[in-house]
Design a protein around this motif. Sequence first.
Motif, PDB file in Angstrom:
ATOM      1  N   GLU A 179      -4.617  49.059  68.739  1.00 51.09           N
ATOM      2  CA  GLU A 179      -3.523  50.021  68.892  1.00 51.09           C
ATOM      3  C   GLU A 179      -3.606  50.652  70.277  1.00 51.09           C
ATOM      4  N   THR A 180      -2.457  50.701  70.954  1.00 54.26           N
ATOM      5  CA  THR A 180      -2.362  51.369  72.247  1.00 54.26           C
ATOM      6  C   THR A 180      -1.067  52.158  72.279  1.00 54.26           C
ATOM      7  N   ASN A 181      -1.004  53.097  73.196  1.00 47.81           N
ATOM      8  CA  ASN A 181       0.254  53.807  73.409  1.00 47.81           C
ATOM      9  C   ASN A 181       1.210  52.862  74.128  1.00 47.81           C
ATOM     10  N   ARG A 182       2.435  52.806  73.636  1.00 48.51           N
ATOM     11  CA  ARG A 182       3.433  51.893  74.183  1.00 48.51           C
ATOM     12  C   ARG A 182       4.749  52.629  74.361  1.00 48.51           C
ATOM     13  N   VAL A 183       5.421  52.312  75.449  1.00 49.12           N
ATOM     14  CA  VAL A 183       6.713  52.917  75.760  1.00 49.12           C
ATOM     15  C   VAL A 183       7.626  51.815  76.263  1.00 49.12           C
ATOM     16  N   ALA A 184       8.886  51.868  75.855  1.00 49.28           N
ATOM     17  CA  ALA A 184       9.886  50.962  76.416  1.00 49.28           C
ATOM     18  C   ALA A 184      11.155  51.756  76.692  1.00 49.28           C
ATOM     19  N   VAL A 185      11.817  51.413  77.791  1.00 47.55           N
ATOM     20  CA  VAL A 185      13.093  52.021  78.159  1.00 47.55           C
ATOM     21  C   VAL A 185      14.086  50.891  78.395  1.00 47.55           C
ATOM     22  N   ALA A 186      15.235  50.981  77.755  1.00 47.37           N
ATOM     23  CA  ALA A 186      16.315  50.016  77.960  1.00 47.37           C
ATOM     24  C   ALA A 186      17.570  50.779  78.335  1.00 47.37           C
ATOM     25  N   GLN A 187      18.471  50.094  79.005  1.00 51.55           N
ATOM     26  CA  GLN A 187      19.743  50.725  79.345  1.00 51.55           C
ATOM     27  C   GLN A 187      20.874  49.723  79.243  1.00 51.55           C
ATOM     28  N   GLY A 188      22.063  50.266  79.108  1.00 48.86           N
ATOM     29  CA  GLY A 188      23.281  49.468  79.090  1.00 48.86           C
ATOM     30  C   GLY A 188      24.438  50.378  79.440  1.00 48.86           C
ATOM     31  N   THR A 189      25.572  49.776  79.758  1.00 46.99           N
ATOM     32  CA  THR A 189      26.703  50.552  80.255  1.00 46.99           C
ATOM     33  C   THR A 189      27.979  50.158  79.533  1.00 46.99           C
ATOM     34  N   ILE A 190      28.825  51.156  79.294  1.00 47.41           N
ATOM     35  CA  ILE A 190      30.170  50.911  78.781  1.00 47.41           C
ATOM     36  C   ILE A 190      31.159  51.331  79.864  1.00 47.41           C
ATOM     37  N   TYR A 191      32.109  50.443  80.124  1.00 51.29           N
ATOM     38  CA  TYR A 191      33.132  50.670  81.135  1.00 51.29           C
ATOM     39  C   TYR A 191      34.439  50.979  80.420  1.00 51.29           C
ATOM     40  N   THR A 192      35.080  52.087  80.781  1.00 53.27           N
ATOM     41  CA  THR A 192      36.257  52.582  80.072  1.00 53.27           C
ATOM     42  C   THR A 192      37.442  52.705  81.027  1.00 53.27           C
ATOM     43  N   ASN A 193      38.558  53.147  80.478  1.00 54.61           N
ATOM     44  CA  ASN A 193      39.658  53.545  81.357  1.00 54.61           C
ATOM     45  C   ASN A 193      39.521  55.046  81.628  1.00 54.61           C
ATOM     46  N   SER A 194      40.358  55.578  82.477  1.00 54.67           N
ATOM     47  CA  SER A 194      40.224  56.987  82.860  1.00 54.67           C
ATOM     48  C   SER A 194      40.497  57.931  81.699  1.00 54.67           C
TER      49      SER A 194
END
Length: 155
Positions: A21-36
């Motif tokens: 067992e170890t300390n674990r971290v993950a970061v993910a990202q994503g984007t949504i593109y919209t109209n104004s």
Amino acid sequence: MFTHFDEKGNAVMVDVSAKTETNRVAVAQGTIYTNSAVYDAITTNRIEKGDVLNVARVAGIMGTKKTAELIPMCHPLLISKVAIDFEFDAAALAITALCTVKISGKTGVEMEALTGVSVALLTIYDMCKAVDKAMKIGDIFLVEKQGGKSGNYKA
């Protein structure tokens, strides 16, 4: 080497019982593109269905916790922390979601972070589709991970 198959080619869940067992971290990202119209409505909290970002935040957290039910070979994990944050780009009419997941365990949380960010973005789409069905979701990726045998990674 692919670890989700045995010597006969059968799908298997990886045996993590011997791992430390170890300390674990993950970061993910994503984007949504919209109209104004959608971008302005979200950033001023004027979508009829309610507070889009808070609902998306809760949905992303819930999605993170359900990853093992959605992705066949993922282990159910005792997650210590999930955070869903948002960044805004008015010029691109884009909202980027970031999902940070932490555990102390024997396997990583990359899939949980990727699932959490995906569910958060899908929730934004769901809550705003009456205004803009042409929204685009993309750019989903692992930003970084820490811990485990393979060490740290940063995109």
